[in-house]
Design an enzyme around this catalytic site. Structure first.
Site, PDB file in Angstrom:
ATOM      1  N   ASN A 187       0.844  -1.158   0.005  1.00  0.00           N
ATOM      2  CA  ASN A 187       0.158   0.538   0.168  1.00  0.00           C
ATOM      3  C   ASN A 187       0.600   0.975   0.146  1.00  0.00           C
ATOM      4  O   ASN A 187       1.618   1.665   0.691  1.00  0.00           O
ATOM      5  CB  ASN A 187      -1.124  -0.197   1.013  1.00  0.00           C
ATOM      6  CG  ASN A 187      -1.740   0.739   1.139  1.00  0.00           C
ATOM      7  OD1 ASN A 187      -1.605   2.117   0.371  1.00  0.00           O
ATOM      8  ND2 ASN A 187      -2.700   1.156   2.782  1.00  0.00           N
ATOM      9  N   TRP A 188       1.097   1.875  -1.142  1.00  0.00           N
ATOM     10  CA  TRP A 188       2.465   3.097  -0.976  1.00  0.00           C
ATOM     11  C   TRP A 188       1.394   4.592  -1.051  1.00  0.00           C
ATOM     12  O   TRP A 188       1.827   5.423  -0.339  1.00  0.00           O
ATOM     13  CB  TRP A 188       2.448   3.190  -2.363  1.00  0.00           C
ATOM     14  CG  TRP A 188       3.680   2.110  -2.790  1.00  0.00           C
ATOM     15  CD1 TRP A 188       4.219   0.991  -2.719  1.00  0.00           C
ATOM     16  CD2 TRP A 188       3.780   1.621  -4.189  1.00  0.00           C
ATOM     17  NE1 TRP A 188       4.769   0.471  -3.358  1.00  0.00           N
ATOM     18  CE2 TRP A 188       4.638   1.031  -4.589  1.00  0.00           C
ATOM     19  CE3 TRP A 188       3.431   2.737  -5.801  1.00  0.00           C
ATOM     20  CZ2 TRP A 188       5.463   0.209  -5.601  1.00  0.00           C
ATOM     21  CZ3 TRP A 188       4.351   2.151  -6.871  1.00  0.00           C
ATOM     22  CH2 TRP A 188       5.391   1.543  -6.766  1.00  0.00           C
ATOM     23  N   LYS A 189       0.666   4.458  -0.406  1.00  0.00           N
ATOM     24  CA  LYS A 189      -0.120   5.601   0.365  1.00  0.00           C
ATOM     25  C   LYS A 189       0.011   7.192  -0.850  1.00  0.00           C
ATOM     26  O   LYS A 189      -0.172   6.467  -1.929  1.00  0.00           O
ATOM     27  CB  LYS A 189      -0.279   5.615   1.229  1.00  0.00           C
ATOM     28  CG  LYS A 189       0.278   4.344   1.901  1.00  0.00           C
ATOM     29  CD  LYS A 189       0.509   4.806   3.969  1.00  0.00           C
ATOM     30  CE  LYS A 189      -0.279   3.388   4.560  1.00  0.00           C
ATOM     31  NZ  LYS A 189       0.215   3.632   5.791  1.00  0.00           N
ATOM     32  N   HIS A 195      -9.970   1.253   4.918  1.00  0.00           N
ATOM     33  CA  HIS A 195      -8.509   1.468   5.725  1.00  0.00           C
ATOM     34  C   HIS A 195      -8.191   2.746   6.768  1.00  0.00           C
ATOM     35  O   HIS A 195      -9.322   3.657   6.589  1.00  0.00           O
ATOM     36  CB  HIS A 195      -7.261   2.339   4.771  1.00  0.00           C
ATOM     37  CG  HIS A 195      -5.549   1.960   5.524  1.00  0.00           C
ATOM     38  ND1 HIS A 195      -5.057   3.258   6.294  1.00  0.00           N
ATOM     39  CD2 HIS A 195      -4.816   1.591   5.475  1.00  0.00           C
ATOM     40  CE1 HIS A 195      -4.082   2.861   6.752  1.00  0.00           C
ATOM     41  NE2 HIS A 195      -3.649   1.867   6.075  1.00  0.00           N
ATOM     42  N   GLU A 226      -6.440   4.958   7.732  1.00  0.00           N
ATOM     43  CA  GLU A 226      -7.041   6.792   7.148  1.00  0.00           C
ATOM     44  C   GLU A 226      -7.505   6.775   6.843  1.00  0.00           C
ATOM     45  O   GLU A 226      -7.466   8.490   6.619  1.00  0.00           O
ATOM     46  CB  GLU A 226      -4.810   6.575   6.174  1.00  0.00           C
ATOM     47  CG  GLU A 226      -4.010   6.494   7.383  1.00  0.00           C
ATOM     48  CD  GLU A 226      -2.444   5.770   6.889  1.00  0.00           C
ATOM     49  OE1 GLU A 226      -2.993   5.379   5.442  1.00  0.00           O
ATOM     50  OE2 GLU A 226      -2.292   5.295   7.023  1.00  0.00           O
ATOM     51  N   GLU A 231      -5.355  -4.475  10.945  1.00  0.00           N
ATOM     52  CA  GLU A 231      -4.310  -3.227  10.880  1.00  0.00           C
ATOM     53  C   GLU A 231      -4.764  -2.933  12.104  1.00  0.00           C
ATOM     54  O   GLU A 231      -5.536  -1.514  12.280  1.00  0.00           O
ATOM     55  CB  GLU A 231      -4.170  -2.148   9.790  1.00  0.00           C
ATOM     56  CG  GLU A 231      -4.038  -3.223   8.466  1.00  0.00           C
ATOM     57  CD  GLU A 231      -2.900  -2.033   7.771  1.00  0.00           C
ATOM     58  OE1 GLU A 231      -2.209  -2.498   6.882  1.00  0.00           O
ATOM     59  OE2 GLU A 231      -4.045  -0.811   7.086  1.00  0.00           O
ATOM     60  N   GLY A 272       2.203   2.884  10.777  1.00  0.00           N
ATOM     61  CA  GLY A 272       3.502   3.967  11.072  1.00  0.00           C
ATOM     62  C   GLY A 272       4.248   4.360  11.873  1.00  0.00           C
ATOM     63  O   GLY A 272       4.739   5.602  11.745  1.00  0.00           O
ATOM     64  N   SER A 309       3.476  -1.246  10.749  1.00  0.00           N
ATOM     65  CA  SER A 309       5.162  -2.004  10.930  1.00  0.00           C
ATOM     66  C   SER A 309       5.321  -3.370  10.089  1.00  0.00           C
ATOM     67  O   SER A 309       6.687  -3.714  10.885  1.00  0.00           O
ATOM     68  CB  SER A 309       5.189  -1.160  11.902  1.00  0.00           C
ATOM     69  OG  SER A 309       4.353   0.174  11.982  1.00  0.00           O
TER      70      SER A 309
HETATM   71  P1  13P Z   1       3.004   0.291   7.485  1.00  0.00           P
HETATM   72  O1  13P Z   1       3.821  -0.509   7.123  1.00  0.00           O
HETATM   73  O2  13P Z   1       3.798   1.689   6.943  1.00  0.00           O
HETATM   74  O3  13P Z   1       2.942   1.052   9.306  1.00  0.00           O
HETATM   75  O4  13P Z   1       1.776   1.069   6.823  1.00  0.00           O
HETATM   76  C1  13P Z   1       0.660   0.023   7.222  1.00  0.00           C
HETATM   77  C2  13P Z   1      -0.708   0.447   6.445  1.00  0.00           C
HETATM   78  O5  13P Z   1      -1.268   1.051   6.433  1.00  0.00           O
HETATM   79  C3  13P Z   1      -0.972  -0.746   5.107  1.00  0.00           C
HETATM   80  O6  13P Z   1      -2.403  -0.325   4.817  1.00  0.00           O
END
Ligand code: 13P
Length: 254
Positions: free
Chosen positions: A9-11, A96, A98, A168, A174, A213
């Protein structure tokens, strides 16, 4: 062999240049490693086609990070599931944290997206997970149950067939502090039991990934847990070196 799906997931990260360097590296170094597991890259919507161009002849799929609840019309700035399908997207991440917290998406909206995605024969990757506060007050299972029930209550059975669940924990995303693998195993078992009971799916067919993470130094302990069927990876998926290492370690262990 255990079902295993690795999603990048590159966000809100990436560029044409980064994509070209990422796939150059993967093409040069990967060979057999990409064959055995399902690998999905979810770039920002604007780069889906660029990534798609780069994965031809590779065993990699493209995934979207979001989709609108409408199919077409006056919805400025949105992307519909038909458009995603049109350009070859197969997987769509929804729910997600976010998007739940920064874009005010609730369980009902997420359920709408889930059913739209399934109706068009794409595969939803449904994210669930508790906040730090939920965990502190012992509400983890209750929160996850509600996130799953908003979908289960609207269907008769087997709704999670051809779907992926990503656990998650919000507090692990993060932060560099992944959850304890044994704790993740317990939650994954709980998710699978809940789905088996209400969706009548064979428990062995339910796919639950862990995200939060994940990196190449901490995945071994996760891979030892029998109910972890994949990773949803943020930061560590932006580096082709790190991402490929994760795939290789996974390949060697399961
Ligand atoms: P990180 O791997 O940067 O913690 O992010 C996890 C995430 O939100 C994947 O969707």
């Amino acid at each position: 062999m255990r079902n295993f799906v690795i999603v990048a997931n590159w966000k809100l990260n990436g560029s044409i240049n980064m994509i070209s360097r990422f796939f150059e590296y993967l093409k040069f170094h990967s060979s057999i490693y990409l064959e055995k597991k399902t690998i999905i890259i979810a770039p920002p919507t604007i780069y889906l086609k660029e990534v798609n161009k780069n994965i031809s002849n590779m065993n990699i799929f493209i995934g979207a990070q979001n989709v609108d609840i409408n199919l077409k019309g006056s919805f400025t700035g949105e992307t519909s599931v038909l458009m995603l399908q049109d350009i070859g997207v197969k997987y769509v991440i929804i729910g997600h944290s976010e998007r739940r917290f920064l874009h005010n998406e609730n369980n009902d909206t997420i359920a709408k997206k889930f059913f739209l995605i399934k109706k068009e024969n794409l595969i939803p990757i449904l994210c669930v997970g508790e906040t730090e506060k939920d965990k502190k007050y012992g509400c983890t299972k209750q929160v996850i149950q509600e996130q799953l029930n908003c979908i289960l209550k609207k269907s008769k059975k087997l709704v999670f067939k051809n779907a992926i669940i990503a656990y998650e924990p919000v507090w692990a995303i993060g932060t560099g502090l992944s959850a304890d693998p044994e704790y993740v195993q317990l939650i994954h078992k709980f998710i699978k039991n809940h789905i088996e009971k209400h969706d009548f799916m064979n428990i062995n067919d339910i796919i639950v990934q862990y995200g939060g993470s994940v990196n190449c130094s901490n995945i071994k302990k996760f891979l030892e847990q029998p109910d972890i069927n994949g990773f949803l990876i943020g930061n560590a998926s932006l580096s082709p070196q790190e991402f490929l290492k994760i795939i290789k370690i996974t390949h060697d262990i399961i």
